[in-house]
Design a protein around this motif. Structure first.
Motif, mmCIF file in Angstrom:
data_model
loop_
_atom_site.group_PDB
_atom_site.id
_atom_site.type_symbol
_atom_site.label_atom_id
_atom_site.label_comp_id
_atom_site.label_asym_id
_atom_site.label_seq_id
_atom_site.Cartn_x
_atom_site.Cartn_y
_atom_site.Cartn_z
ATOM 1 N N GLN A 1 0.830 -1.202 0.000
ATOM 2 C CA GLN A 1 0.000 0.000 0.000
ATOM 3 C C GLN A 1 0.863 1.250 0.000
ATOM 4 N N MET A 2 1.953 1.229 0.778
ATOM 5 C CA MET A 2 2.856 2.377 0.828
ATOM 6 C C MET A 2 3.431 2.651 -0.568
ATOM 7 N N ASN A 3 3.811 1.586 -1.273
ATOM 8 C CA ASN A 3 4.373 1.754 -2.605
ATOM 9 C C ASN A 3 3.351 2.328 -3.578
ATOM 10 N N GLU A 4 2.103 1.847 -3.495
ATOM 11 C CA GLU A 4 1.053 2.356 -4.379
ATOM 12 C C GLU A 4 0.805 3.837 -4.165
ATOM 13 N N LEU A 5 0.970 4.283 -2.922
ATOM 14 C CA LEU A 5 0.725 5.681 -2.579
ATOM 15 C C LEU A 5 1.962 6.546 -2.749
ATOM 16 N N LYS A 6 3.068 5.906 -3.180
ATOM 17 C CA LYS A 6 4.341 6.618 -3.357
ATOM 18 C C LYS A 6 4.801 7.265 -2.055
ATOM 19 N N ILE A 7 4.621 6.529 -0.940
ATOM 20 C CA ILE A 7 5.034 7.014 0.372
ATOM 21 C C ILE A 7 6.183 6.153 0.860
ATOM 22 N N ARG A 8 7.264 6.794 1.232
ATOM 23 C CA ARG A 8 8.402 6.063 1.770
ATOM 24 C C ARG A 8 8.203 5.783 3.251
ATOM 25 N N SER A 9 8.646 4.647 3.707
ATOM 26 C CA SER A 9 8.494 4.277 5.110
ATOM 27 C C SER A 9 9.237 5.269 5.994
ATOM 28 N N VAL A 10 8.639 5.563 7.158
ATOM 29 C CA VAL A 10 9.286 6.468 8.105
ATOM 30 C C VAL A 10 10.211 5.707 9.033
ATOM 31 N N LEU A 11 10.226 4.379 8.943
ATOM 32 C CA LEU A 11 11.061 3.557 9.832
ATOM 33 C C LEU A 11 12.446 3.362 9.244
#
Length: 581
Positions: free
Chosen positions: A571-581
């Motif tokens: 889901q993070m990849n689909e939203l183009k959001i990089r993990s904060v961890l």
């Protein structure tokens, strides 16, 4: 239907009828030859009776029932020998002929009773069980009835209920937005609405001259008893009106709710200027169930070489009637109260008007009897009264004394939850200075119209400009607020400029609204009531969580479903959001 009636419906008039009830086992009592089961649904409780002489297998089955088992019970309505007149079904019981366990249940983690042994955290985790308890369920019923009464009243006044978007554009003013990433537009975000403000103004431009909506709103802000990250408003707007029209229509709504829901004839709601509210109560939402208004003492106490008073911008106090007998311990408690970090007071001066008529203060070293008589005259004291005085910077000391006034009102039993006092507070400042950002912000929102006679002061004295704004306060809680809106582009642009927006920023954020104003926007205004707060006041509760079916805790978490939570990497990849961890 699995049932023929509900557990709260049967009375002595139903004797001899064969019925089937469905519900939860509240409790059971095994008396040897007979077993009694209380069956509960949301309508009430009915007693079931199983007799070994009639059916041993049925009675044995009843003995195996545990708390919160879901059952279907069939039998004949008979008269109870030991009547319980505290409940509607207390004159009858059901002589059982059939029993069906629809679902067994584990022992619940707390008692499903009006007075439970479950703490807040446990009840929040198992909220679906907490909702089975009468007090919580009654709050939900109250909320439902209030919502229906709101709709009936506004429908009769020709208001149209219109749903506005939930996925909108983030704006820089007000509280922090909750943002939602857009998968189809990478790097761009929706915001969840803090209110439907601009949409309801656009509806006025559209010719829908009376709009309302019982609407969900969202604010990412620190939480307390009267705040939740998601909350509900009664949101309203009207065209071709003046402030007086808004006050009359929505005072009518509140009085109708009190009459229909509480059976209370709320008197005509008095009105108070914001400036008077701050001067007399130190609050823009004063609790007017009791008096204890502020008395300013600068002219009475200064010039006596008492530095605390001489160096203060404002010396102000209250008269706590009948409290002259307070002990030293009680006075120390009040001093400790105002010194708490969240209040920030530095000290408390007092004067007793003793029962024998003598006057005694905590600063007798500086003030003789003649001076204290002037104090007594200013406060209009009588024997037995206690005067409490604070000094300091004007705005701060008023806010501190407001907290002390409320504390004294609570201690003296003057804040009865079954007593209701409503108030309109009018003519708020249009702008308020923010030290952190070093600029003015809109006290309500940037679409609030200034008083026409004050517009010229926007350039010379912006802090003194009054707004066409109004709040309704009940028992010291702001339950609604609104304003007459700006409805022409030129004035709206001027407002944005004074709020520090460049022309480009204003166009980017609110160009759609200013463009709409050029197509014939009518004069309009509105109000929004905090529906959760209103319900909690009607229910006599301190927290809005108790009138929300599935609330968040003070950390903004839903501990029942464990939310917010992480999402998986796909889901993070689909939203183009990089993990904060």
């Amino acid at each position: 239907m699995l049932r023929t009636t509900t557990c709260g419906a049967l009375t002595i008039s139903n004797l001899g009828e064969t019925v089937t009830l469905c519900g939860w086992v509240q409790k059971s009592r095994d008396l040897g030859g007979m077993t009694f089961i209380d069956i509960r649904d949301r309508y009430g409780i009915t007693q079931l009776v199983f007799n070994m002489d009639d059916d041993q297998d049925l009675c044995k089955a009843a003995r195996n029932l545990g708390r919160e088992f879901v059952i279907s019970a069939t039998g004949m309505v008979v008269e109870r020998s030991n009547k319980n007149l505290k409940i509607p079904t207390g004159e009858i019981e059901i002589k059982m002929t059939g029993l069906n366990v629809l679902n067994a249940a584990k022992l619940p983690p707390f008692l499903i009773e009006d007075e439970t042994d479950g703490g807040d955290d446990l009840r929040m985790k198992y909220r679906y069980l907490d909702l089975r308890r009468n007090p919580v369920r009654n709050n939900m019923v109250l909320r439902h009835k209030m919502a229906q009464a709101v709709r009936r009243y506004l429908d009769a006044k020709d208001f149209i209920e219109v749903e506005t978007p939930v996925l909108i554009k983030s704006t820089p003013e007000g509280a922090r937005d909750f943002v939602v990433p857009s998968r189809m537009n990478p790097g761009e975000f929706y915001a969840l609405p803090q209110s439907p403000q601009t949409f309801k103004q656009l509806l006025m431009v559209s010719g829908f001259d009376r709009y309302f909506q019982i609407v969900k709103c969202f604010r990412d802000e620190d939480l307390r008893a009267d705040r939740q990250p998601e909350f509900t408003q009664i949101d309203c707007e009207m065209s071709f009106i003046e402030q007086e029209d808004i006050l009359n229509v929505f005072e009518g709504l509140i009085r109708t709710l009190f009459k229909e829901i509480k059976g209370i004839d709320l008197p005509e709601v008095p009105r108070m200027q914001y400036s008077d509210a701050m001067r007399l109560y130190g609050s823009d939402k004063p609790d007017t169930r009791f008096g204890m208004q502020f008395t300013e003492l600068n002219d009475v106490v200064k010039g006596k070489d008492f530095a605390v008073f001489d160096n203060a911008e404002l010396v102000v106090g209250i008269n706590a009637k009948g409290c002259a007998g307070y002990t030293r311990k009680q006075m120390d408690e009040l001093t400790d109260f105002i010194r708490r970090p969240q209040i920030g007071g530095t000290g408390l001066i007092y004067m007793r008007h003793n029962e024998d008529g003598s006057l005694k203060s905590s600063v007798d070293k500086f003030y003789d009897e003649a001076s204290l008589k002037l104090w007594a005259q200013a406060f209009n004291t009588e024997p037995g009264d206690l005067v409490l005085i604070m000094a300091g910077q004007k705005d701060k000391v008023r806010k501190q004394l407001n907290e002390l006034r409320l504390e004294m009102g609570t201690r003296l039993g003057l804040r009865d939850k079954n007593t209701f006092s409503a108030l309109w507070v009018l003519d708020f400042p249009l702008l308020e200075w923010d030290e952190e950002s070093n600029r003015y912000h809109a006290m309500h929102h940037p679409f609030t119209s200034p008083k026409p006679e004050d517009i010229d002061m926007l350039d010379t004295a912006p802090g003194e400009v009054r707004a066409n704004a109004y709040d309704m306060v009940i028992n010291g809680t702001e339950i609604g607020g609104g304003s007459i809106r700006i409805h022409d582009r030129e004035l709206q642009s001027l407002m944005f400029r004074h709020l520090g927006f460049s022309a480009e920023e204003a166009q980017k954020q609110f160009g759609f609204l200013m463009d709409a104003f050029e197509f014939g926007a009518p004069p309009h205004g509105g109000i929004a009531f905090g529906f959760d707060r209103l319900c909690s006041i009607f229910a006599g509760l301190d927290s809005i969580r108790d009138v929300i079916a599935f609330p968040k805790n003070n950390s903004g978490r839903d501990v029942m479903i464990d939310s917010p939570a992480t999402i998986d990497q796909k889901q993070m990849n689909e939203l183009k959001i990089r993990s904060v961890l």
